[in-house]
Design a protein around this motif. Structure first.
Motif, PDB file in Angstrom:
ATOM      1  N   GLU A 105     -34.282 -48.061   1.659  1.00 45.72           N
ATOM      2  CA  GLU A 105     -35.570 -48.734   1.741  1.00 45.72           C
ATOM      3  C   GLU A 105     -36.138 -48.865   0.338  1.00 45.72           C
ATOM      4  N   LEU A 106     -37.071 -49.791   0.187  1.00 48.68           N
ATOM      5  CA  LEU A 106     -37.830 -49.903  -1.060  1.00 48.68           C
ATOM      6  C   LEU A 106     -39.306 -49.736  -0.696  1.00 48.68           C
ATOM      7  N   ARG A 107     -39.845 -48.575  -1.008  1.00 44.97           N
ATOM      8  CA  ARG A 107     -41.259 -48.338  -0.795  1.00 44.97           C
ATOM      9  C   ARG A 107     -42.010 -48.700  -2.073  1.00 44.97           C
ATOM     10  N   PRO A 108     -42.872 -49.693  -2.033  1.00 42.90           N
ATOM     11  CA  PRO A 108     -43.602 -50.069  -3.246  1.00 42.90           C
ATOM     12  C   PRO A 108     -44.372 -48.907  -3.862  1.00 42.90           C
ATOM     13  N   LYS A 129     -32.413 -58.667   3.651  1.00 40.79           N
ATOM     14  CA  LYS A 129     -32.093 -57.442   4.385  1.00 40.79           C
ATOM     15  C   LYS A 129     -33.385 -56.783   4.873  1.00 40.79           C
ATOM     16  N   ARG A 130     -33.351 -56.224   6.052  1.00 46.22           N
ATOM     17  CA  ARG A 130     -34.499 -55.468   6.574  1.00 46.22           C
ATOM     18  C   ARG A 130     -34.185 -53.979   6.426  1.00 46.22           C
ATOM     19  N   ASP A 131     -35.118 -53.232   5.859  1.00 48.40           N
ATOM     20  CA  ASP A 131     -34.859 -51.821   5.591  1.00 48.40           C
ATOM     21  C   ASP A 131     -35.892 -50.931   6.268  1.00 48.40           C
ATOM     22  N   GLY A 132     -35.880 -49.652   5.905  1.00 48.64           N
ATOM     23  CA  GLY A 132     -36.773 -48.696   6.539  1.00 48.64           C
ATOM     24  C   GLY A 132     -38.247 -49.005   6.311  1.00 48.64           C
TER      25      GLY A 132
END
Length: 745
Positions: A84-87, A116-119
């Motif tokens: 995931e990419l958490r800002p 892509k869809r992530d966490g």
């Protein structure tokens, strides 16, 4: 890896940072990261990995724990964004990299990453939406900034192809001379020897004023400028001088640097002190002198044990109403981040500065601009500011100062509209930052990607003057409603959740609504009706598409009146204060359909039924003006049903034949009737209504009521209440009740 070695060499030569992007297969990017750090000669003891796996022999945290790096410096931080990419994790980790260090980002292939869809995307897919409804606008823009900015190298880890070198070939950084200590310093000379820049020296000297009562200091700076260190040096000196220094911040970790620097100074001065390391919050006690201690905001606002000085670190992350409470301290300092996830410094300036200046404290302002951790031309800081919009701000005053409800245009702004116009995006997000005491990078991602969010704005000659962020809620399936009713967590849908779980109305999740998450009007054009205009236009647009419009916020008298004037009615008042804002939250609805009207009607009626009981219990300290406002904003007509005996009891009070304490219930019902649906709104003054709230509804002692409302004695307070009861009895009592009243008078 030669590119990593070259990046590190350039970073060290310039005292700047460089960013290395390794894109491709997860395992391959992790292998190349290990190779890159080894080539850059960065030891594992100076490295932190933030991501799903601890693939290096070094410190490791999940992205959800990225705040562990707050206030710390590392030579290298590896952000593994494959899961995931958490800002927020980007915002919290990039600032931890020291000058001469590397920030390493591991990512899927950049061409396909936005799709892509992530966490993190899953967290945006609130019911009834699914993860496939989430767009990839934020990551698409994120990738564009990676490719557009200086100091960023991009490597295809699958092929080892260098797509972008990231070398800027700048001149070597010049050594910065140590700041000259001030000649008229009151703090110990060793203090200024620890200052690294002229900015930090000036900030520390400004803190010297806190030795006198009636003073205040405001320090504003971007991250990495040393403001918390300056506060710590000041706190240590003030404690040596015998002052009791109370430090507060949104979380203890935000203030940890204050205690670290204060403790280091005391050791340098060879002054004995006791350090409480057993548990947070920390405390430093100096024998036969002062102390430095921490308390969370809700406790610190009460000024426990009467501190001499209060230091509020990261003040912009606290709401104005909370900050105002610290103005009761003899001396107070506020440090705040101007741009960044900790809070919006400009919001602090716009919303709180006037109240500070109008107060009794002599205010000293300090601005810190010179970075301490890295060079002032650092390209990674420039990239982070743009990628996360940390420096977003509304338009300058001159562009919109002539705006009126007649000159503005109502605009429905999609994510595509915002991405197509970077100035529009900055203005919208800048105003939203000001609307809330805590805005984080994840809010930008939600704005661009969340399928349940809608943005509406008023613009004047193309510039944003007011903005509203709305979230679709309700329309939930039977299974989802059952889960919510039984206490299960359902993302989003705050109002159905409150009405279902707390107020036991499982059907509350059936109607569809739009909740106003935030609404903001530009500071230069407030009080012109623009906020009301925006709500009116929003209602006109959505009235035929939803069952209700709603809002929940920390209640103040002014805000409740604003929402009531816009057609919203009270259905709930929380029974515990928000730990950060210090306010009781109110829920208000504006019904748009028959189903919405039915929802609002039953909850208004339930609110009327229970409010008198909770006001004498959990809400007995609620601001009486808030109570007056929320009751006046109810749409339900309370039914005043007093028995003959209860009316006789009420009618006997003005003449002294009976007393309120015999049975407070009929007096509470009479008060509720008048405050909710007054037969004559002018019958009582505001002070008289406050007396009813404090004594009748909240059951405060006579002594506290008399003192709080400025009566010269308890007897005068009692006589005033008797006169109020007489007027209300004549307004609401039948003829025989008034005859009973006259009999005793």
């Amino acid at each position: 890896m030669d590119i990593a070695r070259s990046l590190r060499a350039e970073a060290r030569r310039t005292n700047e940072r460089r960013l290395l992007v390794l894109a491709g297969d997860p395992e391959r990017t992790r292998e190349r990261a290990a190779t890159a750090l080894d080539a850059a000669d960065i030891p594992s003891a100076e490295t932190t990995v933030v991501g799903p796996t601890a693939f290096l022999d070094c410190e490791h945290h999940e992205q959800s724990r990225a705040e562990e790096l707050l206030g710390r410096t590392r030579t290298a931080v590896v952000l593994d964004a494959h899961g995931e990419l958490r800002p927020d994790a980007v915002g919290r980790t990039v600032g931890a990299v020291d000058g001469g260090g590397l920030y390493v980002l591991l990512a899927p292939p950049l061409e396909t990453w936005p799709e892509k869809r992530d966490g993190f995307d899953a967290s945006l897919s609130v019911p009834p939406f699914g993860v496939d409804d989430v767009s990839g606008h934020f990551r698409r823009r994120f990738v564009e900034t990676l490719r557009a900015h200086r100091g960023i190298a991009i490597v295809d880890a699958d092929t080892d192809a260098v797509e972008q070198e990231g070398l800027t070939d700048p001149p070597p950084s010049r050594s910065v001379p140590a700041p000259t200590p001030p000649s008229d310093a009151w703090f110990r000379s060793e203090t200024y020897a620890q200052c690294l820049t002229d900015d930090q020296r000036d900030a520390v000297q400004a803190f010297e004023s806190l030795r006198d009562d009636g003073t205040a200091v405001v320090v504003e700076a971007d991250r990495g400028r040393g403001k918390s260190s300056a506060a710590g040096l000041a706190a240590g000196n003030l404690a040596v001088a015998g002052k009791d220094v109370l430090v507060t911040a949104p979380q203890y970790r935000s203030a940890a640097e204050v205690f670290a620097r204060a403790g280091n100074l005391l050791e340098t001065l060879d002054i004995g002190f006791a350090r409480d390391r057993a548990s947070e919050p920390q405390r430093l006690d100096i024998a036969a002198a002062g102390r430095v201690r921490y308390a969370p905001p809700d406790e610190a606002a009460a000024l426990p044990d009467d501190p001499d000085v209060v230091i509020v670190d990261e003040a912009a992350a606290l709401p104005v109403r909370r900050l105002e409470q610290f103005l009761d301290a003899p001396a107070v300092a506020f440090t705040t981040t101007v741009h960044g996830y900790e809070g919006a410094g400009r919001g602090f300036s716009v919303r709180f500065r006037d109240r500070l200046v109008e107060g009794d404290h002599a205010v000293t302002d300090v601005s810190m601009t010179t970075p301490i951790r890295y060079g002032d031309a650092d390209p990674v800081e420039v990239w982070a500011f743009r990628a996360l919009l940390l420096d977003a701000r509304p338009p300058v005053n001159q562009l919109i100062e002539d705006a009126t409800p007649e000159t503005v245009e109502y605009r429905r702004l999609s994510a595509a509209d915002l991405l197509a116009d970077k100035h529009l995006l900055r203005e919208v997000f800048g105003l939203l930052v000001l609307a809330h005491y805590r805005t984080e990078p994840s809010d930008l991602a939600r704005l661009l990607d969340a399928p349940n969010l809608t943005v509406r704005a008023l613009t004047h000659e193309g510039h944003v003057v007011a903005v509203a962020l709305l979230a679709q809620e309700g329309g939930l399936s039977a299974d989802t409603r059952a889960t919510m009713y039984e206490g299960g967590r359902v993302r989003g849908n705050m109002l159905p959740d409150v009405l279902s779980t707390q107020l036991r109305d499982e059907a509350a999740g059936i109607p569809v609504g739009q909740r106003v998450l935030r609404i903001a009007t530009h500071a230069a054009v407030r009080s012109r009706g623009l906020g009301s205009k925006l709500l009116s236009e929003t209602r006109a647009e959505f009235a035929d598409r939803v069952d209700w419009l709603g809002v929940s916020y920390g209640a103040t008298p002014e805000l409740v009146r604003f929402w009531a004037d816009s057609g919203y009615q009270t259905v709930h008042l929380a029974t515990s204060r928000n730990a950060t804002s210090g306010e009781y939250s109110v829920v208000m609805l504006d019904p748009c359909s028959d189903d919405g009207a039915a929802l609002a009607a039953r909850h208004s009626a339930w609110f009327q039924d229970r409010i008198t009981a909770v006001l004498s219990d959990s809400l007995d300290d609620c601001d009486p003006d808030v109570v007056r406002a929320v009751l006046r904003a109810t749409d339900s007509e309370p039914s005043l049903r007093l028995s003959e005996w209860e009316w006789r009891l009420v009618a006997g009070v003005p003449g002294g034949a009976s007393v309120l304490d015999t049975n407070p219930k009929p007096f509470r019902e009479l008060t509720r009737q008048h405050l909710s649906a007054p037969a004559d709104p002018a019958a009582l003054s505001a002070r008289e209504e406050r007396l009813l709230v404090r004594k009748v509804l909240q059951a405060q002692p006579w002594s506290a009521v008399a003192e709080g409302l400025g009566f010269v004695s308890e007897r005068e307070c009692m006589r005033t209440l008797g006169g109020i009861v007489e007027r209300l009895t004549r307004l609401y009592g039948d003829l025989w009740v008034q005859e009973e009243l006259d009999r005793h008078l």
